[in-house]
Motif scaffolding. Structure first.
Motif, PDB file in Angstrom:
ATOM      1  N   LEU A 113       0.807  -1.221   0.000  1.00  0.00           N
ATOM      2  CA  LEU A 113       0.000   0.000   0.000  1.00  0.00           C
ATOM      3  C   LEU A 113       0.838   1.269   0.000  1.00  0.00           C
ATOM      4  N   GLU A 114       2.102   1.166   0.361  1.00  0.00           N
ATOM      5  CA  GLU A 114       2.956   2.363   0.382  1.00  0.00           C
ATOM      6  C   GLU A 114       4.386   1.977   0.035  1.00  0.00           C
ATOM      7  N   VAL A 115       5.010   2.800  -0.801  1.00  0.00           N
ATOM      8  CA  VAL A 115       6.417   2.615  -1.168  1.00  0.00           C
ATOM      9  C   VAL A 115       7.109   3.968  -1.117  1.00  0.00           C
ATOM     10  N   SER A 116       8.248   4.019  -0.434  1.00  0.00           N
ATOM     11  CA  SER A 116       9.071   5.229  -0.413  1.00  0.00           C
ATOM     12  C   SER A 116      10.452   4.876  -0.938  1.00  0.00           C
ATOM     13  N   VAL A 117      10.877   5.616  -1.963  1.00  0.00           N
ATOM     14  CA  VAL A 117      12.208   5.412  -2.532  1.00  0.00           C
ATOM     15  C   VAL A 117      12.756   6.771  -2.926  1.00  0.00           C
ATOM     16  N   GLY A 118      13.928   7.106  -2.396  1.00  0.00           N
ATOM     17  CA  GLY A 118      14.478   8.435  -2.634  1.00  0.00           C
ATOM     18  C   GLY A 118      13.555   9.486  -2.039  1.00  0.00           C
ATOM     19  N   ASN A 119      13.220  10.493  -2.832  1.00  0.00           N
ATOM     20  CA  ASN A 119      12.329  11.553  -2.346  1.00  0.00           C
ATOM     21  C   ASN A 119      10.899  11.407  -2.855  1.00  0.00           C
ATOM     22  N   THR A 120      10.567  10.205  -3.336  1.00  0.00           N
ATOM     23  CA  THR A 120       9.218   9.957  -3.862  1.00  0.00           C
ATOM     24  C   THR A 120       8.488   8.916  -3.026  1.00  0.00           C
ATOM     25  N   THR A 121       7.223   9.178  -2.744  1.00  0.00           N
ATOM     26  CA  THR A 121       6.385   8.244  -1.998  1.00  0.00           C
ATOM     27  C   THR A 121       5.131   7.922  -2.801  1.00  0.00           C
ATOM     28  N   LEU A 122       4.809   6.637  -2.878  1.00  0.00           N
ATOM     29  CA  LEU A 122       3.570   6.162  -3.481  1.00  0.00           C
ATOM     30  C   LEU A 122       2.673   5.675  -2.360  1.00  0.00           C
ATOM     31  N   LEU A 123       1.474   6.227  -2.245  1.00  0.00           N
ATOM     32  CA  LEU A 123       0.572   5.865  -1.150  1.00  0.00           C
ATOM     33  C   LEU A 123      -0.798   5.492  -1.699  1.00  0.00           C
ATOM     34  N   CYS A 124      -1.310   4.365  -1.254  1.00  0.00           N
ATOM     35  CA  CYS A 124      -2.632   3.911  -1.687  1.00  0.00           C
ATOM     36  C   CYS A 124      -3.713   4.720  -0.977  1.00  0.00           C
ATOM     37  N   SER A 125      -4.652   5.265  -1.741  1.00  0.00           N
ATOM     38  CA  SER A 125      -5.725   6.078  -1.175  1.00  0.00           C
ATOM     39  C   SER A 125      -7.056   5.347  -1.136  1.00  0.00           C
ATOM     40  N   LYS A 126      -7.193   4.286  -1.954  1.00  0.00           N
ATOM     41  CA  LYS A 126      -8.467   3.556  -2.007  1.00  0.00           C
ATOM     42  C   LYS A 126      -8.264   2.168  -2.590  1.00  0.00           C
ATOM     43  N   ILE A 127      -8.988   1.186  -2.063  1.00  0.00           N
ATOM     44  CA  ILE A 127      -8.973  -0.179  -2.585  1.00  0.00           C
ATOM     45  C   ILE A 127     -10.412  -0.608  -2.854  1.00  0.00           C
ATOM     46  N   VAL A 128     -10.646  -1.155  -4.029  1.00  0.00           N
ATOM     47  CA  VAL A 128     -11.959  -1.696  -4.374  1.00  0.00           C
ATOM     48  C   VAL A 128     -11.774  -3.180  -4.680  1.00  0.00           C
ATOM     49  N   LEU A 129     -12.354  -4.043  -3.865  1.00  0.00           N
ATOM     50  CA  LEU A 129     -12.241  -5.487  -4.055  1.00  0.00           C
ATOM     51  C   LEU A 129     -13.480  -6.020  -4.757  1.00  0.00           C
ATOM     52  N   ASN A 130     -13.247  -6.892  -5.721  1.00  0.00           N
ATOM     53  CA  ASN A 130     -14.322  -7.502  -6.514  1.00  0.00           C
ATOM     54  C   ASN A 130     -15.331  -6.479  -7.031  1.00  0.00           C
ATOM     55  N   PRO A 131     -14.868  -5.535  -7.843  1.00  0.00           N
ATOM     56  CA  PRO A 131     -15.795  -4.545  -8.408  1.00  0.00           C
ATOM     57  C   PRO A 131     -16.807  -5.232  -9.325  1.00  0.00           C
ATOM     58  N   GLU A 132     -17.971  -4.622  -9.451  1.00  0.00           N
ATOM     59  CA  GLU A 132     -19.022  -5.210 -10.295  1.00  0.00           C
ATOM     60  C   GLU A 132     -18.557  -5.343 -11.745  1.00  0.00           C
ATOM     61  N   GLU A 133     -17.851  -4.327 -12.219  1.00  0.00           N
ATOM     62  CA  GLU A 133     -17.344  -4.364 -13.598  1.00  0.00           C
ATOM     63  C   GLU A 133     -15.886  -4.808 -13.585  1.00  0.00           C
ATOM     64  N   LYS A 134     -15.635  -5.986 -14.135  1.00  0.00           N
ATOM     65  CA  LYS A 134     -14.286  -6.528 -14.168  1.00  0.00           C
ATOM     66  C   LYS A 134     -13.529  -5.978 -15.386  1.00  0.00           C
ATOM     67  N   ASN A 135     -12.234  -5.762 -15.217  1.00  0.00           N
ATOM     68  CA  ASN A 135     -11.382  -5.318 -16.314  1.00  0.00           C
ATOM     69  C   ASN A 135     -10.466  -6.451 -16.750  1.00  0.00           C
ATOM     70  N   LYS A 136     -10.279  -6.580 -18.051  1.00  0.00           N
ATOM     71  CA  LYS A 136      -9.377  -7.601 -18.559  1.00  0.00           C
ATOM     72  C   LYS A 136      -7.945  -7.142 -18.346  1.00  0.00           C
ATOM     73  N   ILE A 137      -7.147  -8.001 -17.729  1.00  0.00           N
ATOM     74  CA  ILE A 137      -5.744  -7.674 -17.473  1.00  0.00           C
ATOM     75  C   ILE A 137      -4.895  -8.338 -18.547  1.00  0.00           C
ATOM     76  N   GLU A 138      -4.320  -7.524 -19.423  1.00  0.00           N
ATOM     77  CA  GLU A 138      -3.520  -8.044 -20.535  1.00  0.00           C
ATOM     78  C   GLU A 138      -2.185  -7.320 -20.600  1.00  0.00           C
ATOM     79  N   ALA A 139      -1.169  -8.046 -21.012  1.00  0.00           N
ATOM     80  CA  ALA A 139       0.149  -7.445 -21.172  1.00  0.00           C
ATOM     81  C   ALA A 139       0.172  -6.584 -22.430  1.00  0.00           C
ATOM     82  N   PRO A 140       0.820  -5.410 -22.381  1.00  0.00           N
ATOM     83  CA  PRO A 140       0.972  -4.618 -23.604  1.00  0.00           C
ATOM     84  C   PRO A 140       1.769  -5.413 -24.632  1.00  0.00           C
TER      85      PRO A 140
END
Length: 289
Positions: A229-256
Motif C-alpha cells: 500500500l505504500e512505497v518510499s524510494v528516494g524523495n518519492t512516496t507512493l501511497l494507496c488512497s483507495k482499494i476496491v475489491l471484486n468490483p461489479e465491472e471486471k477489467n481484462k488484465i492483458e500485457a501490452p
C-alpha cells in the motif's frame, strides 16, 4: 502511530482471515497517489517564494500523479490516471516522454512488460520480473482500514528510473568517457572495469497488508505476503488512497504487446543517445548563428 508486535503470528492470522477473497474470479483495484518534492538546487536559492510557488504550480503534473493498479491472484496492470493541467488545460507532453508507461506483471510466469512512448515512437520492454530481496520487519501501522507491516530492500538506482532522463546524468556519462591519454592501456582498463562494477544502490521502504493476500504492488514492486500500500524510494512516496475489491465491472488484465521490443538497458541507451543528439544539434545551431 507505529508499534512493534509479533510479526509472524499476526501476519498468519490476517492471512487466514482473508482467504475468503481468494476465489478464482477475484479482482481488485488500488488507487495510488505519488508525490515528489520540488528540488530547485542552487538555482532555487536565488528565487523568491512567489517564483518557487509559480514554478511548483506549473510542474504539478510532474510532481503529483495518480495511478491505478488492477490486479487478480497472479497478474496486475499499473497505469497512470492522466489528468489535464489546471493551468494550460493540456497534458504534460514533454514530461510524458520520461514517465513510466503501462506496466504488466505476472508473478506466476515471472513476466514483466511495459510500454513506453518516446517522441511519438512506441517501445515495448519485456524482461523477467526482477526479484526483490525483502527484509521483513515487525513494525506496523494503519493505512486507512488496513493493518500494514514494514519491509525494506535495496536495489540499483537505475532499476527505479530506467525510463527517465536528466541532463545532469548525461553530463556525468560524458565525463566518464573522457580518459586520461597519458595513462597506460592496462591502467585505463583497470579503471574502467572498476567503474563498471560500482552499482549505486538505494533503499526502498514498503508497507504491505496481509488483509489483501495478493503478492502485488504499485510500479514493479511485488513479492510480499500482501498487497503493498505504500512505497518510499528516494524523495518519492507512493501511497494507496483507495482499494476496491471484486468490483461489479471486471477489467481484462492483458500485457501490452505493441512497440519495438527492447530491454530496459537498451531503452535507456536509446533515450540518452537521442537527448545527446538534440543537445549537439542545438550547439551546432548556436555556433552558426
Amino acid at each position: 502511530m507505529k508499534t512493534l508486535i509479533p510479526n509472524v503470528t499476526t501476519i498468519l492470522f490476517l492471512w487466514f482471515l482473508s482467504l475468503s477473497i481468494s476465489a478464482q474470479d477475484f479482482q481488485g483495484k488500488a488507487y495510488y497517489f505519488s508525490k515528489t518534492p520540488m528540488d530547485l538546487g542552487s538555482w532555487g536559492a536565488r528565487m523568491s517564494e512567489a517564483q518557487k510557488k509559480q514554478i511548483e504550480a506549473r510542474l504539478k503534473n510532474r510532481l503529483e500523479k495518480t495511478y491505478i493498479l488492477t490486479f487478480n491472484k497472479e497478474e496486475s496492470l499499473y497505469k497512470e490516471d492522466e489528468k489535464l493541467d489546471a493551468i494550460s488545460g493540456a497534458t504534460d507532453s514533454w514530461g510524458k516522454n520520461f514517465t513510466p508507461g503501462e506496466l504488466y506483471k505476472n508473478i506466476k510466469s515471472n513476466e514483466f512488460a511495459q510500454n513506453q512512448e518516446f517522441y511519438g515512437k512506441q517501445f515495448l520492454i519485456k524482461e523477467s520480473l526482477s526479484p526483490l530481496d525483502w527484509k521483513m520487519g515487525t513494525e506496523s501501522k494503519q493505512i486507512g482500514q488496513y493493518t500494514c507491516f514494514k519491509a525494506t530492500c535495496k536495489r540499483p538506482v537505475t532499476d527505479t528510473s530506467w525510463w527517465n532522463f536528466s541532463w545532469g546524468e548525461l553530463s556525468n556519462n560524458n565525463a566518464e568517457k573522457k580518459v586520461d591519454t597519458t595513462e597506460s592501456s592496462d591502467s585505463t582498463s583497470t579503471k574502467l572495469a572498476s567503474t563498471e562494477e560500482e552499482v549505486e544502490m538505494i533503499e526502498v521502504e514498503a508497507w504491505y497488508t496481509p488483509m489483501v493476500p495478493i503478492s502485488q504492488g504499485p510500479s514493479d514492486y511485488w513479492g510480499l505476503p500482501g498487497l503493498i500500500l505504500e512505497v518510499s524510494v528516494g524523495n518519492t512516496t507512493l501511497l494507496c488512497s483507495k482499494i476496491v475489491l471484486n468490483p461489479e465491472e471486471k477489467n481484462k488484465i492483458e500485457a501490452p504487446d505493441k512497440g519495438k521490443l527492447v530491454t530496459k538497458k537498451e531503452y535507456k541507451a536509446i533515450i540518452t543517445g537521442k537527448m545527446q543528439e538534440m543537445r549537439d544539434n542545438r550547439g551546432r545551431r548556436s555556433n552558426r548563428s
